[in-house]
Design an enzyme around this catalytic site. Sequence first.
Site, PDB file in Angstrom:
ATOM      1  N   GLY A  49       0.806  -1.220   0.000  1.00  0.00           N
ATOM      2  CA  GLY A  49       0.000   0.000   0.000  1.00  0.00           C
ATOM      3  C   GLY A  49       0.824   1.247   0.000  1.00  0.00           C
ATOM      4  O   GLY A  49       1.072   1.846   1.048  1.00  0.00           O
ATOM      5  N   THR A  50       1.272   1.675  -1.157  1.00  0.00           N
ATOM      6  CA  THR A  50       2.087   2.886  -1.220  1.00  0.00           C
ATOM      7  C   THR A  50       2.283   3.261  -2.669  1.00  0.00           C
ATOM      8  O   THR A  50       1.872   2.528  -3.567  1.00  0.00           O
ATOM      9  CB  THR A  50       3.450   2.627  -0.547  1.00  0.00           C
ATOM     10  OG1 THR A  50       4.125   3.859  -0.387  1.00  0.00           O
ATOM     11  CG2 THR A  50       4.293   1.722  -1.390  1.00  0.00           C
TER      12      THR A  50
END
Lengths: 274, 251
Positions: A70-71
């Site tokens: 998640g990035t």
Amino acid sequence: MALLEVCGYRDGDRSAGPFGTRGTVMDRSSHFSFGMKTAEFAVPVGVDPQAFLSPYTAGEGDVRIHLNHGTTTLAFKFQHGVVVAVDSRASAGNYIASKDANKVIEINPYLLGTMSGSAADCQYWERLLAKECRLFKLRNKERISVCAASKLLSNMMCEYRGMGLSMGSMICGWDKQGPGLYYVDDNGTRLSGQLFSTGCGSSYAYGVVDSGYRYDLSMEEAYDLGRRAIAHATHRDAYSGGVVNLYHMRQDGWIKICKDDVAELIHQYALESK
Amino acid sequence: MTARYDRAITVFSPDGHLFQVEYAQEAVKKGSTAVGIRGKNIVVLGVEKKSVAKLQEERTVRKICALDEHVCMAFAGLTADARIVINRARVECQSHRLTVEDPVTVEYITRYIATLKQRYTQSNGRRPFGISALIVGFDYDGTPRLYQTDPSGTYHAWKANAIGRSAKTVREFLEKNYTEEAIATDKEAMKLAIKALLEVVQSGGKNIELAIIGRNQPLKILESKEIETLVAEIEKEKEEEAEKKKQKKTT
């Protein structure tokens, strides 16, 4: 000693692997192992972590560990060096754990590492890489090359392959051979290239960077491109957000360019298009 | 007094000596001479070849060994010990290339060999390696290097050095004759190495083996014909010097 030989005792027989059969850590200082073959994690005797984890990471069963990266991070080389841009959202499932997480590790004034994937894995292994880079400089009296630093990280990943690590990182730096950019991930992949983006927002970031990238960008244009790519990716990807941290790797080291809030950037771009 | 402190390697004597290590250095002094010279664009290793028996194949007696494409070493002392050290060093050179994707620097591999030798002076049940080594080569930034290690595990960088039998004589010769002009060209550096060995070698060019590494070039071991040519040139230069001196005296 002759008596030890006759008794069949073999000294120095303890396994060299990270999960040795004896499960003990030998106090043998090895200056030539570059961070590998040292037991970083204590494991009970007789446990094989890869066999234990393989049904949950690669098997066909119902229970699977899904690791989301998640990035959004990106880095590209251009005529004036390397631009590194990352977002700053740390998420735990649907909960935003932090809106100003630091996803770039400053290894030394000439070496940066980005982090995407599991925050714990990234922080741990890249700090270990920083330790090895510092030891390299002390032992060899010169800074480690970007090529070697990325290779050390990918060696560590290869040693723990199949054991559930999650890390996608870009190692950027400037050494005797000029600017360097390498992508390293938890499978042990290591690639050198001009442009990389990692994380679940990377598809959006690639769209923006690919449409605006040229090798002969000016510095201001390159900073703007990096900022725009991250801002647009955070706009569409739920797991990216916060601020854009922008670094520029130059011949005399890296400098931090800005730390801009993405909400303001999106508002600014919306006004520009009117 | 020494008799009580020289049996075990791990025992210091009251005046601070490790006798086993010093006896190992004595073993080195019995080995045939080796000389190393660091030039500007070349590094030279020369060894005294022991005369081989009539039925022995000459090619199998090699005292100069490559550790990697850009590093080589010569040793003085126990040949069998040297073989072990060379094997470990060769593996370490490749291991370094694999782990770090860069060739070793000469200093790194010297440090590795020295660490290996030191480990054997601090374990029980083992004796020190009875060899001194001269390690030469180029780093990947093109700098020539010459290092010497000894059985105690210390290492130093040198511009020119000699080990083995009569090392002292050769070193004194080098101290007098190692000048910037003496190593100005590759050929001059090679001739300096041969001149240094001729001081102590009995029967001239036949008993000398010479190896050179040029920048970005692999190890080259000179054939006996090339050595004979260089020896002949040196003889000629010596005669011309003698003639000049005679003329100076008479005029």
